[in-house]
Design an enzyme around this catalytic site. Structure first.
Site, PDB file in Angstrom:
ATOM      1  N   SER A  92     -31.447 -57.860  85.079  1.00  0.00           N
ATOM      2  CA  SER A  92     -30.384 -56.986  84.671  1.00  0.00           C
ATOM      3  C   SER A  92     -30.352 -55.819  85.381  1.00  0.00           C
ATOM      4  CB  SER A  92     -30.478 -57.018  83.097  1.00  0.00           C
ATOM      5  OG  SER A  92     -29.388 -55.709  82.810  1.00  0.00           O
ATOM      6  N   GLU A 151     -23.884 -62.512  87.298  1.00  0.00           N
ATOM      7  CA  GLU A 151     -24.159 -62.427  85.722  1.00  0.00           C
ATOM      8  C   GLU A 151     -23.734 -60.939  85.007  1.00  0.00           C
ATOM      9  OE1 GLU A 151     -25.667 -61.616  83.485  1.00  0.00           O
ATOM     10  OE2 GLU A 151     -27.245 -60.208  84.981  1.00  0.00           O
ATOM     11  N   HIS A 166     -27.799 -62.716  81.120  1.00  0.00           N
ATOM     12  CA  HIS A 166     -28.282 -62.706  79.632  1.00  0.00           C
ATOM     13  C   HIS A 166     -28.469 -63.453  78.261  1.00  0.00           C
ATOM     14  CE1 HIS A 166     -27.960 -59.119  82.196  1.00  0.00           C
ATOM     15  NE2 HIS A 166     -28.855 -57.933  80.856  1.00  0.00           N
TER      16      HIS A 166
END
Length: 357
Positions: A151, A255, A325
């Protein structure tokens, strides 16, 4: 997401910089101006074994619950590792885990600590990019260790690789899900140092055809190259800085989470405009969790967005990889040489990612 306000401020700053000419950006202290300079020579981290000590640091958002630190510690111990906590792990300044200098100091000190064999990021959130000019890249280069997180930790992965050539690892944070899949993969990657084959786990469950973890081939074919990437919104927020690696002949994986399709379109447009997409050898898109359209006059579908930005590149490309995630996620060595197969929806390591004795 709490990272969005930060990304907006980065985008404003980047608008004054030449996106296609990142090498012309004045480098921050400790950084080199040429983004390719650090990645000219690949550096492997030292190997990790059961019984070694790992550090827990928090480069981004503060933890809201001290129980998170306890759980992350217990996870590492269950994997057979000893744990050392960063000095400022539980500090707080606004939404951040302490001041920028505090968070950078924790990372620098753990790379310098001879008793620490690897560094695990407690969580993501927002704020890792703020500390990039404060990291001691010369120190990191002299003390190569595995760094694990995802992330917002995308900022660290790419900056460290761009500035030093060190391979780092995009995968679960300390507070993430450590289910059997992730724990087994951790052991295979770090303890057994396996040359991993990354292929989605398909489980049809009570369906005639599987619905979960499906891949979609955008362009057929195979490609080889060093793999770079991470969270798309964090990745593109580094545009115009010396903290993105060179894109030439790389395989890009990205992503995201809770981003409307039009935002995904805008981010891919940014990569296109800065010349990044045209340099790639291959493209892998992971999961886009909660990336749902919002109201208005309509929207491009994700299929159309990939058809517009990726298909014309005529490079091997697929989407749906178990990256992002999600509960079960690949641990990807950022900067390692891989071979991807867009038809099979998989990629595999072509090299060792740790130093050998």
């Amino acid at each position: 997401m709490d990272k969005r306000q930060f990304i907006k401020s980065c985008a404003l700053a980047a608008s004054f910089l030449p996106l296609a000419g990142c090498a012309n950006v004045i480098a921050a202290p400790g950084a080199v101006a040429n983004t390719a300079a650090g990645s000219g020579k690949q550096i492997l981290p030292i190997a990790l074994q059961p019984g070694d000590t790992v550090a827990l640091v928090s480069p981004s958002k503060a933890t809201d619950h001290l129980l998170d630190v306890q759980i992350a510690t217990e996870v590492m111990q269950a994997l057979g590792l000893k744990v050392k906590l960063g000095k400022h792990l539980t500090s707080r300044r606004g939404h951040l885990a302490g001041t920028d200098q505090d968070r950078a100091d924790d990372i620098n000190s753990m790379f310098a600590d001879p008793d620490v064999s690897a560094i695990i990021c407690l969580r993501g959130g927002s704020g890792a990019a703020r500390i990039l000019p404060l990291l001691d890249y010369a120190l990191i280069k002299k003390n190569p260790k595995a760094l694990l997180g995802y992330s917002d930790i995308t900022a660290l992965h790419n900056a460290i690789h761009a500035q030093t050539g060190l391979i780092t690892f995009h995968g679960p944070n300390g507070t993430g899900s450590w289910n059997s899949f992730n724990a087994d993969q951790f052991r295979r990657v770090f303890f057994q140092q396996e040359r991993m084959q990354y292929e989605n786990v398909i489980d049809a469950r009570d369906e005639l055809a599987a619905r979960q973890n499906r891949i979609i081939t955008i362009n057929s074919g195979k490609a080889q190259g060093e793999i770079i990437g991470g969270n798309l919104s964090v990745f593109t927020s580094l545009a115009g800085s010396p903290y993105l690696p060179d894109f030439t002949n790389k395989i890009l994986f990205v992503e995201d989470v809770q981003e409307a399709p039009y935002r995904i379109d805008r981010m891919l447009s940014t990569l296109k405009l800065m010349g990044a997409l045209d340099k790639l050898a291959g493209f892998i898109f992971g999961d886009c969790t909660g990336c749902n359209p919002i109201g208005g006059y309509g929207w491009l579908t994700m299929d159309q967005i990939f058809d517009d930005h990726i298909k014309p590149l005529q490079i091997p490309a697929y989407r749906g990889a178990m990256i992002g995630h999600i509960k079960q996620q690949f641990i990807v060595p950022v900067g390692a040489k891989v071979e991807m197969d867009a038809d099979n929806g998989s990629f595999k390591l072509l090299q060792s990612v740790f130093q050998t004795a």
